[in-house]
Write an enzyme that holds these catalytic residues in place. Sequence first.
Site, PDB file in Angstrom:
ATOM      1  N   ASN A 141       0.862  -1.183   0.000  1.00 25.51           N
ATOM      2  CA  ASN A 141       0.000   0.000   0.000  1.00 25.51           C
ATOM      3  C   ASN A 141       0.901   1.236   0.000  1.00 25.51           C
ATOM      4  O   ASN A 141       1.512   1.546   1.012  1.00 25.51           O
ATOM      5  CB  ASN A 141      -0.890  -0.040   1.260  1.00 25.51           C
ATOM      6  CG  ASN A 141      -1.693   1.233   1.436  1.00 25.51           C
ATOM      7  OD1 ASN A 141      -1.807   2.045   0.513  1.00 25.51           O
ATOM      8  ND2 ASN A 141      -2.265   1.404   2.626  1.00 25.51           N
ATOM      9  N   TRP A 142       0.967   1.884  -1.148  1.00 29.60           N
ATOM     10  CA  TRP A 142       1.882   3.036  -1.257  1.00 29.60           C
ATOM     11  C   TRP A 142       1.318   4.280  -0.576  1.00 29.60           C
ATOM     12  O   TRP A 142       2.000   5.288  -0.464  1.00 29.60           O
ATOM     13  CB  TRP A 142       2.166   3.344  -2.733  1.00 29.60           C
ATOM     14  CG  TRP A 142       2.923   2.277  -3.459  1.00 29.60           C
ATOM     15  CD1 TRP A 142       3.433   1.117  -2.934  1.00 29.60           C
ATOM     16  CD2 TRP A 142       3.275   2.252  -4.856  1.00 29.60           C
ATOM     17  NE1 TRP A 142       4.060   0.381  -3.907  1.00 29.60           N
ATOM     18  CE2 TRP A 142       3.979   1.058  -5.097  1.00 29.60           C
ATOM     19  CE3 TRP A 142       3.039   3.122  -5.923  1.00 29.60           C
ATOM     20  CZ2 TRP A 142       4.461   0.723  -6.363  1.00 29.60           C
ATOM     21  CZ3 TRP A 142       3.508   2.787  -7.185  1.00 29.60           C
ATOM     22  CH2 TRP A 142       4.226   1.595  -7.398  1.00 29.60           C
ATOM     23  N   LYS A 143       0.061   4.222  -0.181  1.00 30.86           N
ATOM     24  CA  LYS A 143      -0.612   5.374   0.445  1.00 30.86           C
ATOM     25  C   LYS A 143      -0.449   6.614  -0.456  1.00 30.86           C
ATOM     26  O   LYS A 143      -0.375   6.474  -1.675  1.00 30.86           O
ATOM     27  CB  LYS A 143      -0.081   5.614   1.855  1.00 30.86           C
ATOM     28  CG  LYS A 143      -0.075   4.349   2.700  1.00 30.86           C
ATOM     29  CD  LYS A 143       0.008   4.636   4.166  1.00 30.86           C
ATOM     30  CE  LYS A 143       0.218   3.345   4.908  1.00 30.86           C
ATOM     31  NZ  LYS A 143      -0.006   3.457   6.322  1.00 30.86           N
ATOM     32  N   HIS A 151      -9.473   0.682   4.864  1.00 33.16           N
ATOM     33  CA  HIS A 151      -8.177   0.870   5.537  1.00 33.16           C
ATOM     34  C   HIS A 151      -8.406   1.764   6.755  1.00 33.16           C
ATOM     35  O   HIS A 151      -9.241   2.675   6.720  1.00 33.16           O
ATOM     36  CB  HIS A 151      -7.174   1.514   4.569  1.00 33.16           C
ATOM     37  CG  HIS A 151      -5.790   1.545   5.126  1.00 33.16           C
ATOM     38  ND1 HIS A 151      -5.397   2.491   6.050  1.00 33.16           N
ATOM     39  CD2 HIS A 151      -4.720   0.741   4.937  1.00 33.16           C
ATOM     40  CE1 HIS A 151      -4.138   2.262   6.396  1.00 33.16           C
ATOM     41  NE2 HIS A 151      -3.697   1.198   5.736  1.00 33.16           N
ATOM     42  N   GLU A 164      -6.945   4.195   7.912  1.00 33.18           N
ATOM     43  CA  GLU A 164      -6.841   5.643   7.678  1.00 33.18           C
ATOM     44  C   GLU A 164      -8.120   6.181   7.035  1.00 33.18           C
ATOM     45  O   GLU A 164      -8.522   7.313   7.287  1.00 33.18           O
ATOM     46  CB  GLU A 164      -5.595   5.938   6.813  1.00 33.18           C
ATOM     47  CG  GLU A 164      -4.323   5.767   7.636  1.00 33.18           C
ATOM     48  CD  GLU A 164      -3.110   5.298   6.857  1.00 33.18           C
ATOM     49  OE1 GLU A 164      -3.071   5.429   5.622  1.00 33.18           O
ATOM     50  OE2 GLU A 164      -2.189   4.754   7.508  1.00 33.18           O
ATOM     51  N   GLU A 176      -5.162  -5.600  10.419  1.00 31.15           N
ATOM     52  CA  GLU A 176      -4.149  -4.568  10.637  1.00 31.15           C
ATOM     53  C   GLU A 176      -4.442  -3.870  11.963  1.00 31.15           C
ATOM     54  O   GLU A 176      -5.272  -2.933  12.003  1.00 31.15           O
ATOM     55  CB  GLU A 176      -4.210  -3.529   9.510  1.00 31.15           C
ATOM     56  CG  GLU A 176      -3.972  -4.107   8.136  1.00 31.15           C
ATOM     57  CD  GLU A 176      -3.479  -3.032   7.188  1.00 31.15           C
ATOM     58  OE1 GLU A 176      -2.319  -3.129   6.764  1.00 31.15           O
ATOM     59  OE2 GLU A 176      -4.222  -2.093   6.892  1.00 31.15           O
ATOM     60  N   GLY A 194       2.298   1.895  10.676  1.00 28.27           N
ATOM     61  CA  GLY A 194       3.194   3.042  10.542  1.00 28.27           C
ATOM     62  C   GLY A 194       3.883   3.438  11.835  1.00 28.27           C
ATOM     63  O   GLY A 194       4.473   4.513  11.927  1.00 28.27           O
ATOM     64  N   SER A 226       3.505  -2.509  10.147  1.00 29.27           N
ATOM     65  CA  SER A 226       4.964  -2.449  10.281  1.00 29.27           C
ATOM     66  C   SER A 226       5.665  -3.757   9.915  1.00 29.27           C
ATOM     67  O   SER A 226       6.640  -4.146  10.563  1.00 29.27           O
ATOM     68  CB  SER A 226       5.353  -1.982  11.694  1.00 29.27           C
ATOM     69  OG  SER A 226       4.830  -0.699  11.948  1.00 29.27           O
ATOM     70  N   GLY A 247       2.784  -1.293   4.242  1.00 30.29           N
ATOM     71  CA  GLY A 247       2.770   0.133   3.936  1.00 30.29           C
ATOM     72  C   GLY A 247       4.176   0.632   3.651  1.00 30.29           C
ATOM     73  O   GLY A 247       4.733   0.431   2.567  1.00 30.29           O
ATOM     74  N   GLY A 248       4.789   1.247   4.668  1.00 30.40           N
ATOM     75  CA  GLY A 248       6.089   1.899   4.513  1.00 30.40           C
ATOM     76  C   GLY A 248       7.129   1.064   3.764  1.00 30.40           C
ATOM     77  O   GLY A 248       7.787   1.567   2.843  1.00 30.40           O
TER      78      GLY A 248
HETATM   79  C1  PEP Z   1      -0.779  -0.145   5.907  1.00 29.66           C
HETATM   80  O1  PEP Z   1      -0.859   1.043   5.642  1.00 29.66           O
HETATM   81  O2  PEP Z   1      -1.647  -0.913   5.502  1.00 29.66           O
HETATM   82  C2  PEP Z   1       0.366  -0.605   6.715  1.00 29.66           C
HETATM   83  C3  PEP Z   1       0.346  -1.831   7.163  1.00 29.66           C
HETATM   84  O3  PEP Z   1       1.371   0.303   6.916  1.00 29.66           O
HETATM   85  P1  PEP Z   1       2.818  -0.014   7.588  1.00 29.66           P
HETATM   86  O4  PEP Z   1       3.335  -1.277   6.977  1.00 29.66           O
HETATM   87  O5  PEP Z   1       3.651   1.182   7.253  1.00 29.66           O
HETATM   88  O6  PEP Z   1       2.575  -0.162   9.052  1.00 29.66           O
END
Ligand code: PEP
Length: 254
Positions: A9-11, A99, A101, A171, A177, A216, A237-238
């Site tokens: 997920n590049w957000k 998600h 967010e 999640e 994050g 993460s 994500g990151g």
């Molecule tokens: C996400 O945004 O779905 C996520 C899991 O982010 P991260 O890996 O950065 O925690």
Amino acid sequence: MRKPLVAGNWKMNGTRETVSALLDGLQTGLSGEKELGNKVDIAVFPPAIFAQQVADALTSTAVSWGLQNICTEEKGAFTGETSVVMAQEFSCTMVLAGHSERRSLYGETDADVAAKVDRAGQAGLIPVLCVGESLEEREANQTMEVVSRQVKAVLEQASPASLEKLVIAYEPVWAIGTGLTATPEQAQEVHASIRELLAKHDADMAARTRILYGGSVKGSNAAEIFAGPDVDGGLVGGASLNVQDFLSICRAAD
Ligand code: PEP
């Protein structure tokens, strides 16, 4: 046997230039590891505006792509939204729904999320339903209450046809994050409970539905988290913005 899936997920990150570098890296990395794409489904969720760039680069690769959000309406006066048909124009095969967010920053309710899953699934896209508890909810021992409520809303509201290809991403909000991750035991416990919940609804669905862990995930912790029998890969994500990290997470899912 469920094929693992690792999705990035590049957000809201990237420019034409950085997206191009990321796509080049993925193409080059995967061209040397053809087997990886056979063993693990790999997907990316770029910002919608980069869909064409992603489609151009990834069409002949093992990587699929999708949008981070879609509108439940077909077309019309819905400023700022993207429809399922538009997503399909750019060969998207997946969409994220709910998600954390989107839930916390844009007020998406369980009912909104269920409608998105239904819309995406009915159109033949793979809906990736994101669920998870906040830190306060975990500390109050409400994890399964929250996650069950989020999953049940979809099971009750979405049509059975839209759930054929459903993927669920567990999640924990406190791990997204933050650099904190659920322990492999915590992840497995919630994944197993989600699968039990699905089984009460439909045993076949429970057996086939991939349940990803997100929060993460990195190259250094992916293998131990993915080792859980009910953990079928990850939503990243990151670390998905770094080709080497992302590919090492994909390898860990094999
Ligand atoms: C996400 O945004 O779905 C996520 C899991 O982010 P991260 O890996 O950065 O925690």
